[in-house]
Design an enzyme around this catalytic site. Structure first.
Site, PDB file in Angstrom:
ATOM      1  N   CYS A 113     -25.762  -1.729  -2.924  1.00  0.00           N
ATOM      2  CA  CYS A 113     -24.708  -2.401  -2.154  1.00  0.00           C
ATOM      3  C   CYS A 113     -25.272  -3.649  -1.470  1.00  0.00           C
ATOM      4  O   CYS A 113     -26.211  -3.550  -0.675  1.00  0.00           O
ATOM      5  CB  CYS A 113     -24.168  -1.425  -1.115  1.00  0.00           C
ATOM      6  SG  CYS A 113     -23.113  -2.189   0.129  1.00  0.00           S
ATOM      7  N   LYS A 132       0.840  -1.210   0.000  1.00  0.00           N
ATOM      8  CA  LYS A 132       0.000   0.000   0.000  1.00  0.00           C
ATOM      9  C   LYS A 132       0.862   1.243   0.000  1.00  0.00           C
ATOM     10  O   LYS A 132       0.693   2.152  -0.808  1.00  0.00           O
ATOM     11  CB  LYS A 132      -0.923   0.015   1.223  1.00  0.00           C
ATOM     12  CG  LYS A 132      -1.809   1.243   1.283  1.00  0.00           C
ATOM     13  CD  LYS A 132      -2.275   1.581   2.672  1.00  0.00           C
ATOM     14  CE  LYS A 132      -1.239   2.352   3.436  1.00  0.00           C
ATOM     15  NZ  LYS A 132      -1.693   2.886   4.725  1.00  0.00           N
ATOM     16  N   CYS A 138     -25.669   3.020   6.478  1.00  0.00           N
ATOM     17  CA  CYS A 138     -26.281   2.561   5.232  1.00  0.00           C
ATOM     18  C   CYS A 138     -27.566   3.325   4.920  1.00  0.00           C
ATOM     19  O   CYS A 138     -27.882   3.562   3.758  1.00  0.00           O
ATOM     20  CB  CYS A 138     -26.567   1.059   5.302  1.00  0.00           C
ATOM     21  SG  CYS A 138     -25.099   0.062   5.615  1.00  0.00           S
TER      22      CYS A 138
END
Ligand code: SF4
Length: 315
Positions: free
Chosen positions: A289, A203, A280
């Site tokens: 999703c 990363k 959400c």
């Protein structure tokens, strides 16, 4: 994607949702906050497995079995929604992330060194803490020579309280020695060589190549990108590590999107799709999703089942 495929995906997802709701009644999943940046490996794996089932995958890893054309359903719409939700760019990472910590007026070699140090400090550390440490280091003098001349105890005081600060003192000192010895004080020019520095993984290496050298070699995948990619079903199969997620994303994502993916998702993960209790109910992707649909179906009134659990735990 044509209408039949959309319906097929929806049907598969609904079946999965029902199964998960039944499972949720039997087993109370306990989520453990690993650190500020990510969920516990166990919970990430559970999420990843569920999402992958809805994608028709199994096992771990990304890519495909010779099927190079797989891509997540409706990913362009999902991406557009992510970009809309991130339009303000007002997450901590946007103003205090590792990309915001360098001396913009420094000569290129010093600038690249500062990129590397800020990324090393940012691991397992909140952006605010990384930014404060980098400010102190820059005031102190942030070059390989100045850090090599700094006693370990002083360097520790300068970077405290970044995560694993004692270990990072050792890593930074060793890194400075290597850079002086092998690279004339500059950072390595390749991902492979970067990953040979102590405490530097893929990363950091890919972000260093992008920010420091202006070369796009791969997506910088941290725990935010890893978690969100699995929740969205952006990996064909569940992935267990950020490195697996990187390979899975790179298998389908157009290269012109790679550079912004880290910043886009990290900020989203700090503000909305947080490790525990993702919001959400207020997410533009809640209908697209798989994880969000499951969560809302399981606890439709509260928007996020774990939100109420967290509240209870805080009282
Ligand atoms: S619906 Fe929920 S889990 Fe999915 S991306 Fe949005 S916040 Fe994250």
């Amino acid at each position: 994607m044509d209408a039949r495929k959309v319906i097929a995906v929806q049907n598969a997802s609904d079946t999965l949702v029902k199964r998960l709701v039944r499972r949720r009644k039997r087993v109370e999943v306990k989520y453990e906050l690993e650190d500020e940046a990510g969920t516990s490996p166990a919970s990430q794996e559970q999420e990843a497995t569920a999402i992958a089932e809805s994608n028709g995958g199994s096992g771990s890893g990304g890519g495909g079995d010779g099927d190079s054309i797989w891509e997540p359903p409706l990913w362009k719409q999902v991406l557009e929604n992510l970009q809309t939700m991130r339009a303000a760019r007002d997450a901590p990472v946007d103003s205090m992330g590792a990309e915001q910590c360098m001396d913009q007026g420094a000569e290129p070699k010093v600038y690249r060194f500062q990129v590397l140090i800020s990324l090393m400090l940012s691991s397992q550390t909140k952006d605010q803490v990384t930014h404060a440490a980098m400010t102190k280091l820059r005031q102190h003098g942030l070059t390989p020579d100045s850090l090599l001349a700094t006693p370990d105890a002083t360097l520790g005081e300068l970077i405290y309280p970044v995560g694993f600060w004692k270990k990072k003192v050792v890593y930074i000192k060793k890194t400075c020695e290597i850079l002086k010895r092998d690279y004339e004080g500059d950072i390595p020019p390749t991902v492979k060589e970067m990953c040979q520095l102590p405490g530097v993984g893929p990363k950091m290496a890919h972000l260093c190549m992008d920010i420091g050298w202006g070369k796009l070699t791969g997506i910088g995948v941290d725990t935010h990108v890893h978690r969100i990619s699995n929740r969205l079903g952006w990996t064909r199969r569940p992935t267990k590590t950020p490195e697996e997620t990187r390979l899975a994303l790179e298998a389908w994502m157009p290269k012109e999107l790679w550079s912004d993916t880290n910043l886009l998702m990290v900020g989203f993960g700090q503000q909305v799709c947080v490790p525990v209790g993702p919001k959400c109910g207020e997410c533009l992707n809640k209908a697209l999703c798989p994880f969000g649909r499951n969560a809302l179906l399981a606890s439709p009134k509260k928007g996020s089942p774990r939100k109420s659990q967290k509240r209870k735990g805080q009282e």
